[in-house]
Design a protein around this motif. Structure first.
Motif, PDB file in Angstrom:
ATOM      1  N   SER A  77      -3.795   3.411   3.738  1.00 60.71           N
ATOM      2  CA  SER A  77      -4.210   2.750   2.498  1.00 60.71           C
ATOM      3  C   SER A  77      -4.227   1.232   2.607  1.00 60.71           C
ATOM      4  CB  SER A  77      -3.278   3.154   1.350  1.00 60.71           C
ATOM      5  OG  SER A  77      -3.249   4.551   1.171  1.00 60.71           O
ATOM      6  N   VAL A  78      -3.684   0.694   3.673  1.00 63.97           N
ATOM      7  CA  VAL A  78      -3.684  -0.766   3.854  1.00 63.97           C
ATOM      8  C   VAL A  78      -5.117  -1.219   4.128  1.00 63.97           C
ATOM      9  CG1 VAL A  78      -2.824  -2.706   5.212  1.00 63.97           C
ATOM     10  CG2 VAL A  78      -1.339  -0.731   4.779  1.00 63.97           C
ATOM     11  N   PRO A  79      -5.643  -2.164   3.372  1.00 64.64           N
ATOM     12  CA  PRO A  79      -7.013  -2.641   3.601  1.00 64.64           C
ATOM     13  C   PRO A  79      -7.192  -3.127   5.037  1.00 64.64           C
ATOM     14  CG  PRO A  79      -6.172  -3.469   1.514  1.00 64.64           C
ATOM     15  CD  PRO A  79      -5.010  -2.831   2.222  1.00 64.64           C
ATOM     16  N   GLU A 137       0.013   3.765   5.611  1.00 72.16           N
ATOM     17  CA  GLU A 137      -0.724   2.951   6.575  1.00 72.16           C
ATOM     18  C   GLU A 137      -2.229   3.053   6.388  1.00 72.16           C
ATOM     19  OE1 GLU A 137      -1.297   2.614  11.442  1.00 72.16           O
ATOM     20  OE2 GLU A 137       0.548   3.492  10.608  1.00 72.16           O
ATOM     21  N   ALA A 158       0.853  -1.193   0.000  1.00 67.87           N
ATOM     22  CA  ALA A 158       0.000   0.000   0.000  1.00 67.87           C
ATOM     23  C   ALA A 158       0.885   1.238   0.000  1.00 67.87           C
ATOM     24  CB  ALA A 158      -0.920   0.013   1.220  1.00 67.87           C
ATOM     25  N   CYS A 191       4.613  -0.391   3.511  1.00 68.86           N
ATOM     26  CA  CYS A 191       3.998   0.842   3.012  1.00 68.86           C
ATOM     27  C   CYS A 191       5.057   1.631   2.256  1.00 68.86           C
ATOM     28  CB  CYS A 191       3.423   1.668   4.159  1.00 68.86           C
ATOM     29  SG  CYS A 191       2.032   0.858   4.975  1.00 68.86           S
TER      30      CYS A 191
END
Length: 331
Positions: free
Chosen positions: A193-195, A191, A188, A292
């Motif tokens: 943007s991490v699913p 942080e 990602a 990330c």
């Protein structure tokens, strides 16, 4: 009727089919080129259908940026020999050019794009599959739209491609970050943007691993206190092997098993949850730093350890808007 070698060569150049297949099609079509092309097309589709259950582990990934629209497309096949073939690479190039011209947004849209010969992209791939005898499929598509996009084909091998969009124009910085994305495989941008599903799974793994380590430490300490070597009794296989070698008696093995089981049960029931959560949070921080893009250690600087984000700031206040990555490799 007699089929001339000139006619065979002409149709082969038009279709890419093998000489024997071209001659057979022309013979059945009595020299009618259009009918022969249709026969080759139909046979190619039939062959492709028969191979639909095969695995495609090779292929070609191409990337390009034109007038503020960048895209990458991946077409898979079965072998590296076919993947490196001129006709196959040209087919992927044609699909990519059509996708960029249409500013396609999805892989389904790409599959229905018309190519120069009038075929839809997916049909053209099926025809090539029939000619090569291998299963082929359009397997991946990504795009970025806007200014300041750098694209990168890793080592020019057409197996791994990346795209990076920066906040301002800087070709060198864009190229280096695109290489960073290729080399370091971020999951990602940052942080946030991490699913959430990925965060939840990583936290679960971190907690379980921390608990296992705490229990293992307690067991090792208990074994040492009892005068036993933990390395000789760390698995059933080792215990059996060490008994056979005379390094461990059966009595010692039984004692070690009893101590290990009792200590593990007691420690598991009395784990310090606050400590477990704190250690797990530390593991999560490392996960974000490693995965990330903005937090990763920049790999293409001047030797100083610095994050991608901080390196970009030093290049005139740049930042990453977006990135895309596609690889044929199993990672």
């Amino acid at each position: 009727m007699a089929i001339s070698i000139e006619d065979i060569k002409k149709l082969r150049a038009m279709t890419g089919a093998g000489l024997a297949d071209v001659k057979k099609a022309l013979t059945e079509a009595e020299g009618d080129f259009d009918k022969a092309k249709d026969l080759l097309r139909e046979r190619g589709l039939a062959i492709a259908a028969k191979r639909s259950d095969r695995e495609t582990s090779n292929g070609c990934v191409l990337v390009k940026s034109v007038d503020g629209f960048a895209a990458m497309v991946a077409v898979k096949c079965e072998t590296d020999f076919v993947a490196a073939g001129k006709d196959f690479v040209e087919l992927v190039e044609n699909i990519l050019d059509a996708a960029i011209a249409a500013k396609a947004k999805t892989i389904d849209e790409v599959k229905t794009l018309k190519l120069a010969n009038g075929d839809e992209a997916e049909t053209a791939v099926q025809h090539r599959s029939g000619i090569s005898g291998e299963k082929m499929e359009i397997d991946g598509y990504n795009f970025l739209e806007g200014d300041n996009i750098a694209v990168y084909d890793h080592m020019g091998k057409h197996t791994l491609a990346t795209m990076v969009q920066l906040s301002a124009n800087n070709d060198e910085a864009g190229h280096k970050v695109a290489m960073q994305v290729a080399a370091m495989r971020p999951v990602a941008l940052d942080e946030t943007s991490v699913p959430q599903a990925v965060k939840d799974e990583e936290l679960k793994v971190a907690i379980e691993k921390t608990k296992e380590e705490q229990v293992e430490k307690a067991v090792v300490a208990a074994l040492k206190k009892a005068g036993l070597n933990p390395n000789l009794v760390d698995s059933a296989e080792h215990i059996e092997s060490n008994i056979n070698k005379g390094w461990l008696t059966q009595e010692e093995a039984d004692k070690a098993k009893q101590i290990s089981e009792a200590t593990a049960a007691e420690k598991t029931a009395n784990l310090n949850e606050t400590m477990i959560q704190n250690i797990a949070k530390g593991r999560m921080a490392k996960f974000f730093k490693d995965n990330c893009l903005v937090d990763q250690e920049f790999q293409f600087g001047d030797g100083d350890k610095i994050s991608v984000q901080d390196w970009l700031k030093a290049q005139g206040g740049l930042s990453i808007v977006a990135y895309k990555r596609f690889t044929l490799a199993a990672e």
